[in-house]
Enzyme design. Structure first.
Site, PDB file in Angstrom:
ATOM      1  N   ASP A  65      33.545  38.579  49.022  1.00  0.00           N
ATOM      2  CA  ASP A  65      32.414  37.905  48.390  1.00  0.00           C
ATOM      3  C   ASP A  65      31.506  38.944  47.738  1.00  0.00           C
ATOM      4  O   ASP A  65      31.403  40.058  48.263  1.00  0.00           O
ATOM      5  CB  ASP A  65      31.594  37.227  49.500  1.00  0.00           C
ATOM      6  CG  ASP A  65      31.417  35.746  49.282  1.00  0.00           C
ATOM      7  OD1 ASP A  65      32.196  35.152  48.522  1.00  0.00           O
ATOM      8  OD2 ASP A  65      30.485  35.171  49.877  1.00  0.00           O
ATOM      9  N   PHE A  78      32.486  45.899  46.575  1.00  0.00           N
ATOM     10  CA  PHE A  78      31.908  47.013  47.341  1.00  0.00           C
ATOM     11  C   PHE A  78      30.871  47.825  46.553  1.00  0.00           C
ATOM     12  O   PHE A  78      30.222  48.708  47.102  1.00  0.00           O
ATOM     13  CB  PHE A  78      33.001  47.958  47.884  1.00  0.00           C
ATOM     14  CG  PHE A  78      33.912  47.309  48.873  1.00  0.00           C
ATOM     15  CD1 PHE A  78      33.477  47.019  50.168  1.00  0.00           C
ATOM     16  CD2 PHE A  78      35.223  46.973  48.533  1.00  0.00           C
ATOM     17  CE1 PHE A  78      34.322  46.399  51.090  1.00  0.00           C
ATOM     18  CE2 PHE A  78      36.074  46.358  49.442  1.00  0.00           C
ATOM     19  CZ  PHE A  78      35.627  46.075  50.721  1.00  0.00           C
TER      20      PHE A  78
END
Length: 221
Positions: A65, A78
């Protein structure tokens, strides 16, 4: 909602854009962005595909997500915008790179520098409501990003897939393991890393060795 993807991806994924699930997904996303605060900003939803072209894709990292806090998500898994505090998983990624490759911990958490070299930083879900993790899951994004993985598997060879954690590992069924390289480890989140499932995986040096073997340019992590 306007689709803005690099032409190489537009060509490869054109069949997906005409499918009913994707049309419904774009309607859902447009409505969410008009009624709620969502991340990343609209112009960055497909950033992973604009910084890393289909032809240049050498490594795929799969996240779940986008970050759901203000000014964090930039469309790459990330990764955070310049000047934003590094989230815990990203800190552990950088620590592993530091140990693996003996290079200094970077100031910027913006991973565009990786994407521009051929690292596709793909979240399974490309949008999220502010402070509501998982709020845009099961709306069609996973169908789309699974199709992306399958297309890479089908049309390319020698791509290195870095599968971190249980969620990413499930994607192995979409990849032709005879044509591509798979590196698996625990997730870089503190929960997994502190139990010994992340540190020491040496994925960054290993990925570069695999690229070198196949005659590809390596990644400056």
């Amino acid at each position: 909602m306007q689709l803005v993807l690099h032409k190489s991806w537009e060509y490869q994924l054109k069949e997906e854009f005409n499918k009913s699930y994707f049309i419904d997904l774009m309607d859902f996303v447009a409505n969410e962005y008009s009624e709620h605060i969502c991340y990343p900003k609209e112009s960055e939803i497909f950033a992973a595909f604009n910084h890393c072209t289909f032809d240049n894709t050498k490594i795929v990292i799969i996240g779940q997500d986008p970050y759901h806090g203000p000014n964090q998500a930039n469309g790459l898994c990330f990764s955070v915008h310049d000047g934003i505090k590094h989230p815990p998983s990203l800190i552990n990624i950088f620590k592993e790179i530091q140990n693996d490759l003996e290079i200094p911990y970077p100031k910027s958490g913006n991973l565009e520098r990786w994407a521009d070299q051929g690292v596709l930083l793909l979240n399974a879900t490309l949008t999220v409501r502010t402070h509501e993790p998982g709020s845009h899951q099961k709306k069609g994004w996973e169908t789309f990003t699974d199709a992306v993985i399958q297309k890479i598997s089908l049309e390319k060879k020698g791509v290195v897939f870095l599968l971190w954690g249980g969620f990413a590992k499930k994607k192995i069924k979409l990849i032709d393991t005879k044509k591509h390289h798979i590196l698996i480890s625990g997730h870089p989140s503190p929960l997994s890393a502190n139990r010994g499932y992340w540190f020491g995986n040496a994925h960054f040096s290993s990925a570069n060795k695999l690229l070198q073997k196949s005659g590809s340019t390596t990644i400056a992590w």
